[in-house]
Motif scaffolding. Structure first.
Motif, PDB file in Angstrom:
ATOM      1  N   HIS A  86       0.869  -1.060  -0.552  1.00 50.85           N
ATOM      2  CA  HIS A  86      -0.068   0.117   0.022  1.00 50.85           C
ATOM      3  C   HIS A  86       1.055   0.948  -0.469  1.00 50.85           C
ATOM      4  O   HIS A  86       0.808   2.012   1.257  1.00 50.85           O
ATOM      5  CB  HIS A  86      -0.937  -0.110   1.100  1.00 50.85           C
ATOM      6  N   ARG A  97       1.942   4.928  -1.046  1.00 52.57           N
ATOM      7  CA  ARG A  97       0.998   6.190  -1.829  1.00 52.57           C
ATOM      8  C   ARG A  97       2.543   7.283  -1.479  1.00 52.57           C
ATOM      9  O   ARG A  97       3.107   7.485  -1.348  1.00 52.57           O
ATOM     10  CB  ARG A  97       0.740   7.181  -0.110  1.00 52.57           C
ATOM     11  N   ILE A 146       4.022  18.972 -12.958  1.00 52.08           N
ATOM     12  CA  ILE A 146       2.282  18.741 -12.497  1.00 52.08           C
ATOM     13  C   ILE A 146       3.494  18.189 -11.304  1.00 52.08           C
ATOM     14  O   ILE A 146       3.108  16.536 -11.457  1.00 52.08           O
ATOM     15  CB  ILE A 146       1.581  18.337 -13.278  1.00 52.08           C
ATOM     16  N   PHE A 151       1.197  15.313  -8.607  1.00 46.72           N
ATOM     17  CA  PHE A 151       0.025  14.930  -7.911  1.00 46.72           C
ATOM     18  C   PHE A 151      -0.180  13.424  -6.853  1.00 46.72           C
ATOM     19  O   PHE A 151       1.360  12.830  -7.871  1.00 46.72           O
ATOM     20  CB  PHE A 151      -0.828  14.502  -8.689  1.00 46.72           C
ATOM     21  N   GLU A 152      -0.730  13.179  -6.276  1.00 45.83           N
ATOM     22  CA  GLU A 152      -0.666  11.852  -5.501  1.00 45.83           C
ATOM     23  C   GLU A 152      -0.808  10.619  -6.373  1.00 45.83           C
ATOM     24  O   GLU A 152      -2.380  10.983  -7.282  1.00 45.83           O
ATOM     25  CB  GLU A 152      -1.801  12.517  -4.006  1.00 45.83           C
ATOM     26  N   PHE A 188      -1.259   6.162  -5.847  1.00 46.81           N
ATOM     27  CA  PHE A 188      -0.918   5.786  -4.867  1.00 46.81           C
ATOM     28  C   PHE A 188      -0.696   3.491  -5.715  1.00 46.81           C
ATOM     29  O   PHE A 188      -2.066   3.903  -6.490  1.00 46.81           O
ATOM     30  CB  PHE A 188      -2.014   5.269  -3.991  1.00 46.81           C
ATOM     31  N   SER A 224      -2.668   0.117  -6.051  1.00 48.65           N
ATOM     32  CA  SER A 224      -4.060  -0.501  -5.752  1.00 48.65           C
ATOM     33  C   SER A 224      -3.804  -1.721  -6.137  1.00 48.65           C
ATOM     34  O   SER A 224      -3.984  -2.012  -7.067  1.00 48.65           O
ATOM     35  CB  SER A 224      -4.859   0.173  -6.497  1.00 48.65           C
ATOM     36  N   ASN A 229      -2.515   3.710  -9.534  1.00 45.07           N
ATOM     37  CA  ASN A 229      -3.383   4.728  -9.535  1.00 45.07           C
ATOM     38  C   ASN A 229      -2.900   6.184  -8.492  1.00 45.07           C
ATOM     39  O   ASN A 229      -2.285   6.320  -8.299  1.00 45.07           O
ATOM     40  CB  ASN A 229      -4.605   3.884  -8.188  1.00 45.07           C
ATOM     41  N   ARG A 287      -5.268  10.093  -7.118  1.00 45.27           N
ATOM     42  CA  ARG A 287      -6.455  10.631  -6.398  1.00 45.27           C
ATOM     43  C   ARG A 287      -6.708  11.848  -7.868  1.00 45.27           C
ATOM     44  O   ARG A 287      -6.302  12.219  -8.668  1.00 45.27           O
ATOM     45  CB  ARG A 287      -5.697  11.973  -5.399  1.00 45.27           C
ATOM     46  N   GLN A 288      -7.966  11.176  -8.339  1.00 45.40           N
ATOM     47  CA  GLN A 288      -8.630  11.250  -9.288  1.00 45.40           C
ATOM     48  C   GLN A 288      -9.489  13.151  -9.291  1.00 45.40           C
ATOM     49  O   GLN A 288      -9.497  13.157  -8.082  1.00 45.40           O
ATOM     50  CB  GLN A 288      -9.769  10.695 -10.156  1.00 45.40           C
ATOM     51  N   ARG A 289      -9.417  14.106 -10.672  1.00 43.95           N
ATOM     52  CA  ARG A 289     -10.314  14.791  -9.979  1.00 43.95           C
ATOM     53  C   ARG A 289     -11.119  14.623 -10.985  1.00 43.95           C
ATOM     54  O   ARG A 289     -12.086  14.066 -11.019  1.00 43.95           O
ATOM     55  CB  ARG A 289      -9.088  16.134 -10.694  1.00 43.95           C
ATOM     56  N   TYR A 306      -5.829  11.386 -17.928  1.00 39.95           N
ATOM     57  CA  TYR A 306      -4.659  11.060 -18.233  1.00 39.95           C
ATOM     58  C   TYR A 306      -4.534   9.724 -18.650  1.00 39.95           C
ATOM     59  O   TYR A 306      -3.478   9.550 -19.363  1.00 39.95           O
ATOM     60  CB  TYR A 306      -4.898  10.803 -16.046  1.00 39.95           C
ATOM     61  N   ASP A 348     -16.117  14.033  -2.936  1.00 41.11           N
ATOM     62  CA  ASP A 348     -15.516  13.476  -4.350  1.00 41.11           C
ATOM     63  C   ASP A 348     -14.246  12.368  -3.693  1.00 41.11           C
ATOM     64  O   ASP A 348     -13.687  13.184  -3.119  1.00 41.11           O
ATOM     65  CB  ASP A 348     -15.306  14.413  -5.165  1.00 41.11           C
ATOM     66  N   ASP A 370      -9.402   2.034  -3.067  1.00 40.87           N
ATOM     67  CA  ASP A 370      -8.691   1.637  -3.217  1.00 40.87           C
ATOM     68  C   ASP A 370      -7.072   2.450  -2.351  1.00 40.87           C
ATOM     69  O   ASP A 370      -6.218   2.084  -2.163  1.00 40.87           O
ATOM     70  CB  ASP A 370      -7.906   1.144  -4.630  1.00 40.87           C
ATOM     71  N   ARG A 422     -20.359  11.829  -5.597  1.00 38.12           N
ATOM     72  CA  ARG A 422     -19.905  12.157  -6.496  1.00 38.12           C
ATOM     73  C   ARG A 422     -20.581  10.650  -7.265  1.00 38.12           C
ATOM     74  O   ARG A 422     -20.717   9.633  -6.298  1.00 38.12           O
ATOM     75  CB  ARG A 422     -18.925  11.655  -6.934  1.00 38.12           C
ATOM     76  N   LEU A 479      -4.587  17.086 -18.225  1.00 39.14           N
ATOM     77  CA  LEU A 479      -4.515  15.654 -17.533  1.00 39.14           C
ATOM     78  C   LEU A 479      -5.670  15.410 -16.793  1.00 39.14           C
ATOM     79  O   LEU A 479      -5.590  14.427 -16.262  1.00 39.14           O
ATOM     80  CB  LEU A 479      -3.606  15.040 -16.666  1.00 39.14           C
ATOM     81  N   PHE A 480      -6.124  16.393 -15.563  1.00 37.64           N
ATOM     82  CA  PHE A 480      -7.052  16.025 -14.873  1.00 37.64           C
ATOM     83  C   PHE A 480      -8.437  17.112 -15.122  1.00 37.64           C
ATOM     84  O   PHE A 480      -9.791  16.477 -14.234  1.00 37.64           O
ATOM     85  CB  PHE A 480      -6.552  16.589 -13.789  1.00 37.64           C
TER      86      PHE A 480
END
Lengths: 357, 156
Positions: free
Chosen positions: A92, A94, A102, A104-105, A107, A109, A219, A221-223, A229, B48, B53, B100, B135-136
């Protein structure tokens, strides 16, 4: 195997496939893989009714780190049938990742990878395998080893010059890559994302030449758009394939390339500003409708693809236009010795092109 | 209500989160509408959460949801107070939270706008670089391009 294997039975199984394995060696047998550092070379991991003989840790280069050892990913052999496997244990992790400027976080999965393995089954464009919990509930993934090399290496190994490559080999490569894009569409339709689309995460299967995705456990953190992506990754690979490798500004400068003065700030990759996206400025025979697709991933793009369907539609339009031209050429009465199709194809596209300057 | 004409109504949905952009949007709308009667404002937050996971266990996920819930309730109340201080009737202010659903926060917001019959959607603009937007994705950009039968305000 309904009972837990003991030393004798395990050594028998190992010696079936590795006859030189020393008789007296004590085999470390694991049913709990929580501490993956303890699972080492020559050990056996028992999952359900199967035993796996562990070999080396896998290695991978990522973000500038070549051959980083992945201690949670083990090469192994299935002792039931001798087949090669990749065993991914639970980690696990992160971490913060950086792409371009850019951050971004991200992790790891295991559950995501397990879900995708079940979803894709034996799909020809994905690595196959299965997930199984160990004694402590850790979700271990057992993957079928793919004999082959990454797509990135395949392209780098092509010796021909770009123009020859583009006309002779690229069409078949693109067709296979379209299969990969459709495979990602399949994931998105099931609300899954690959998460780590890279040119070295496509393995060209030596047995059937299928292009197969690997590594679905990454994976982030999606926005707003959870698929963009993945789309960016697909675009990067497409640019790589069209260009027969990355076309870097630094290389163009070093070579004093004649096209350098035509490259503008908007012509580079939207994230990787050292890579040229507008490849038609380097290779003028690249058709405009193909180049337009690449420009959707450039800094100057004013519209981005929102779905794989949109990307596929544009690629199919390009491919159909190539087929139409090729069938028109074939129906001409001029013999091939006097007018080789490749040159005529170039002339055709020159007629339909817009002068990039 | 004839939903095809609700763009002309006085029901305003402000999509908010815990960011400074949201606070600016709330403050702006409260000042613009100050003194005008008949408006009803809905503060909407789309929760959200990270994907399952992201969490190593269910307990960690539940803890995140509880902490986030406390934080967002506090913020929603703050935004409500901004309007009350500008003279708005508390009965004309609603708070709404939803998880969400689907792949897009913007689509959730527009779905709620449609369901609640709001004629105007307000959202703060995130300070995203083009690369990040590429990208996002960008919630405000998506709302602007996908909204139907309503007015959209994007507050910088």
């Amino acid at each position: 195997m309904k009972t837990m294997p003991n030393q004798t039975s395990v050594r028998c199984m190992i010696q079936r496939w590795f006859p030189n394995y020393p008789n007296a060696r004590v085999v470390e047998i694991h049913t709990d893989t929580t501490d993956f550092f303890r699972v080492g070379y020559d050990d056996v991991v028992v999952l359900g009714e199967r035993a796996y003989f562990i070999r080396h840790n896998a290695k991978e280069g990522r973000f500038g780190l070549d051959d980083e050892e992945k201690f949670w990913v083990k090469r192994a052999f299935d002792l039931a049938d001798g087949s090669r496997k990749i065993i991914k244990l639970v980690f696990h992790e992160r971490f913060s990742s950086r792409i371009g400027d850019i951050e971004f976080e991200c992790f790891r999965s295991p559950r995501k990878e397990a879900r995708i393995l079940e979803l894709v089954g034996d799909h020809k464009n994905f690595m196959s395998g299965y997930a199984i919990p160990d004694e402590k509930g850790n979700i271990v993934r057992v993957l079928d080893f793919i004999y082959g090399k990454p797509l990135s290496i395949l392209i780098e190994d092509i010796q021909s010059n770009h123009e020859t490559y583009f006309h002779s080999e690229f069409p078949a490569i693109l067709e296979r890559f379209v299969g990969c894009i459709r495979a990602i569409r399949f994931l998105h339709e099931h609300e899954e994302k690959h998460g780590d689309i890279r040119r070295d995460h496509i393995i060209v299967d030596r047995e059937n030449e299928h292009y197969r995705w690997i590594d679905y456990d990454f994976n982030y953190r999606q926005r707003e758009n959870i698929f963009s992506y993945d789309l960016f990754g697909l675009g990067n690979i497409l640019i790589f394939l069209v260009g027969k490798g990355d076309v870097l500004l630094s290389n163009l400068r070093r070579e004093k390339h004649p096209a350098l003065h035509r490259i503008r700030a908007d012509d580079v990759n939207i994230v990787f500003h050292n890579r040229v996206a507008d490849l038609r400025k380097i290779y003028s025979y690249i058709p405009e409708n193909l180049n337009r697709i690449l420009l959707h991933f450039s800094r100057g793009a004013n519209w981005f693809y929102e779905s794989t369907d949109q990307l596929l539609e544009d690629i199919e339009t390009y491919r159909n236009s190539v087929e139409k031209i090729e069938s028109r050429l074939k129906s001409d009465t001029t013999g091939p010795e006097e007018n080789p199709p490749k040159i005529r194809l170039k002339e055709r596209f020159a007629d339909e092109s817009i002068d990039p300057s | 209500m004839n939903l095809s004409t609700h763009r002309n109504n006085k029901k305003i949905l402000i999509a908010v989160n815990t960011s400074g952009n949201s606070r600016r949007a709330v403050s702006y709308v409260s000042k613009i509408l100050r003194g005008f009667s008949g408006f009803h404002v809905v503060f909407l937050h789309v929760i959200d959460p990270p994907e399952e996971d992201y969490f190593s266990c269910r307990a960690e996920e539940e803890k995140w949801m509880v902490q986030h819930g406390i934080e967002i309730d506090r913020r929603l109340d703050e935004y409500r107070q901004i309007f009350i201080r500008e003279g708005f009737d508390p009965k004309a202010l609603s708070l709404r939270k939803t998880l969400r659903y689907g792949p897009s926060v913007a689509e959730c917001i527009l779905e709620e706008q449609h369901r609640l019959g709001c004629g105007t959607v307000v959202v703060g603009r995130q300070a995203l670089s083009r690369s990040e937007e590429f990208l996002f994705g960008s919630i405000s950009s998506k709302i602007v391009s996908h909204a139907k039968d309503c007015t959209v305000w994007v507050v910088e």
